[in-house]
Design an enzyme around this catalytic site. Sequence first.
Site, PDB file in Angstrom:
ATOM      1  CG  ASP A 137      20.429  -9.328  -2.024  1.00 10.06           C
ATOM      2  OD1 ASP A 137      20.567  -8.905  -3.099  1.00 10.06           O
ATOM      3  OD2 ASP A 137      20.891 -10.544  -1.662  1.00 10.06           O
ATOM      4  N   GLY A 138      16.870  -9.340   0.021  1.00 12.53           N
ATOM      5  CA  GLY A 138      15.775 -10.227   0.298  1.00 12.53           C
ATOM      6  C   GLY A 138      14.470 -10.339  -0.939  1.00 12.53           C
ATOM      7  CG  HIS A 139      12.003  -6.775  -1.159  1.00 14.56           C
ATOM      8  ND1 HIS A 139      12.537  -5.918  -0.344  1.00 14.56           N
ATOM      9  CD2 HIS A 139      10.611  -7.239  -0.496  1.00 14.56           C
ATOM     10  CE1 HIS A 139      11.914  -5.589   0.743  1.00 14.56           C
ATOM     11  NE2 HIS A 139      10.635  -6.392   0.452  1.00 14.56           N
ATOM     12  N   GLY A 173       8.296 -14.637  -0.104  1.00 11.84           N
ATOM     13  CA  GLY A 173       9.411 -14.953   0.785  1.00 11.84           C
ATOM     14  C   GLY A 173       9.163 -15.598   1.847  1.00 11.84           C
ATOM     15  N   GLY A 187       7.708  -2.371  -0.607  1.00  9.44           N
ATOM     16  CA  GLY A 187       8.843  -1.157  -1.065  1.00  9.44           C
ATOM     17  C   GLY A 187       9.959  -1.299  -0.087  1.00  9.44           C
ATOM     18  CG  ASN A 188      12.843   0.490   3.020  1.00 10.45           C
ATOM     19  OD1 ASN A 188      13.092  -0.291   3.903  1.00 10.45           O
ATOM     20  ND2 ASN A 188      13.574   1.427   2.598  1.00 10.45           N
ATOM     21  NE  ARG A 201       7.107  -3.906  10.331  1.00 14.49           N
ATOM     22  CZ  ARG A 201       6.165  -4.404   9.439  1.00 14.49           C
ATOM     23  NH1 ARG A 201       6.556  -5.141   8.532  1.00 14.49           N
ATOM     24  NH2 ARG A 201       4.975  -3.860   9.368  1.00 14.49           N
ATOM     25  CB  SER A 209      13.204  -7.219   7.772  1.00 14.64           C
ATOM     26  OG  SER A 209      12.072  -6.623   8.113  1.00 14.64           O
TER      27      SER A 209
HETATM   28  P1  AMP Z   1       7.577  -6.776   2.311  1.00 15.83           P
HETATM   29  O1  AMP Z   1       8.029  -5.789   1.143  1.00 15.83           O
HETATM   30  O2  AMP Z   1       8.186  -6.783   3.490  1.00 15.83           O
HETATM   31  O3  AMP Z   1       5.945  -7.186   2.439  1.00 15.83           O
HETATM   32  O4  AMP Z   1       7.838  -8.338   1.457  1.00 15.83           O
HETATM   33  C1  AMP Z   1       7.748  -8.574   0.172  1.00 15.83           C
HETATM   34  C2  AMP Z   1       8.107  -9.977  -0.135  1.00 15.83           C
HETATM   35  O5  AMP Z   1       9.626 -10.050   0.061  1.00 15.83           O
HETATM   36  C3  AMP Z   1       7.397 -11.036   0.725  1.00 15.83           C
HETATM   37  O6  AMP Z   1       7.041 -11.970   0.086  1.00 15.83           O
HETATM   38  C4  AMP Z   1       8.217 -11.181   1.828  1.00 15.83           C
HETATM   39  O7  AMP Z   1       8.300 -12.490   2.375  1.00 15.83           O
HETATM   40  C5  AMP Z   1       9.766 -11.157   1.011  1.00 15.83           C
HETATM   41  N1  AMP Z   1      10.779 -10.884   1.754  1.00 15.83           N
HETATM   42  C6  AMP Z   1      10.891  -9.945   2.740  1.00 15.83           C
HETATM   43  N2  AMP Z   1      12.117  -9.854   3.262  1.00 15.83           N
HETATM   44  C7  AMP Z   1      12.478 -11.307   2.850  1.00 15.83           C
HETATM   45  C8  AMP Z   1      13.964 -11.792   3.115  1.00 15.83           C
HETATM   46  N3  AMP Z   1      14.856 -11.498   3.848  1.00 15.83           N
HETATM   47  N4  AMP Z   1      14.163 -13.146   2.229  1.00 15.83           N
HETATM   48  C9  AMP Z   1      13.405 -13.545   1.288  1.00 15.83           C
HETATM   49  N5  AMP Z   1      12.249 -12.993   1.253  1.00 15.83           N
HETATM   50  C10 AMP Z   1      11.834 -11.847   1.851  1.00 15.83           C
END
Ligand code: AMP
Length: 283
Positions: free
Chosen positions: A35-37, A149, A31-32, A189, A187
């Site tokens: 655009d990466g997600h 990702g 969550g949170n 974070r 991220s």
């Molecule tokens: P998270 O919510 O941080 O656990 O991320 C969930 C998914 O989104 C994971 O597969 C991450 O690798 C992917 N992800 C997070 N940030 C990015 C990013 N900047 N670019 C591509 N994928 C991302």
Amino acid sequence: MKTCHTVKELRAALKVERLKDNSIVFVPTMGNLHDGHMSLIRRAKKEGKVIVASIFVNPMQFGDNEDIERYPRTLAEDQVLLLENGCHYLFAPDALEVYPDGKRSQTQIEVSGISNILCGASRPGHFIGVSTVVTKLFNIVQPDVAIFGSKDFQQLKVIENMVRDLSSNIKIIGEDIARAEDGLALSSRNGYLTPAERTIAPSIFESLLNAKEQIQLKEKTFEEISEQAQKKLEEIGFTRDYFEIRSQHSLQKPTKDEKNLVILVAAYLGKARLIDNLCITLN
Ligand code: AMP
């Protein structure tokens, strides 16, 4: 988009999709969303018919010294973003739904050889938490395809190895890293950074680009390049965790003839632990 908070609800909805022979693509997240997600959701659209995302801040992958309560939770905003980007189902369970008997009595999945190095060395038990929850989510969603990702490069390798080792019939796809204009990998974070730290943060990506150049020049050893990069990051305010040049395939120290490398970095900046990586293929 339908949001399901229970396993029962989601299973019933996906059963209908499966009866229609619709392929299911799964995007697990904490969550949170940013655009990466969303780049994963956009990729998911190309890979199948029905897109399922999950939002679950997994207690099993946080160490006792890591503050899971502080992790940003923005469900309402996340739902809007997912809907706008064409997601069909959101699975957003609470911890009791996923771990009815508590995380400590949960059967664990450990992917051998790759879970205790790099981020796994700095965060003991982290990847057991990741592979266990992803196994559970895979069993709940039963996707044809799952998208991760490559920002979390080691996580992607752990999942690829897990699926292979457990003979799962799920295609794992790694999507490129989405970055801000100044190069910082997006991220959740990054929200922990103060404005001053945010201006310094892109140096982590610059350190990778610089190391890539140094590797191509072939004048220094990988150890020298890594040490130099960490020192430089420390000079501008980072606290070191690791900076490593590894085999892209195994994440082990590369052999002399290894052509496919990945440079991986983790460093603390204020309250945030930032990670990034860059793949490099030598000729
Ligand atoms: P998270 O919510 O941080 O656990 O991320 C969930 C998914 O989104 C994971 O597969 C991450 O690798 C992917 N992800 C997070 N940030 C990015 C990013 N900047 N670019 C591509 N994928 C991302």
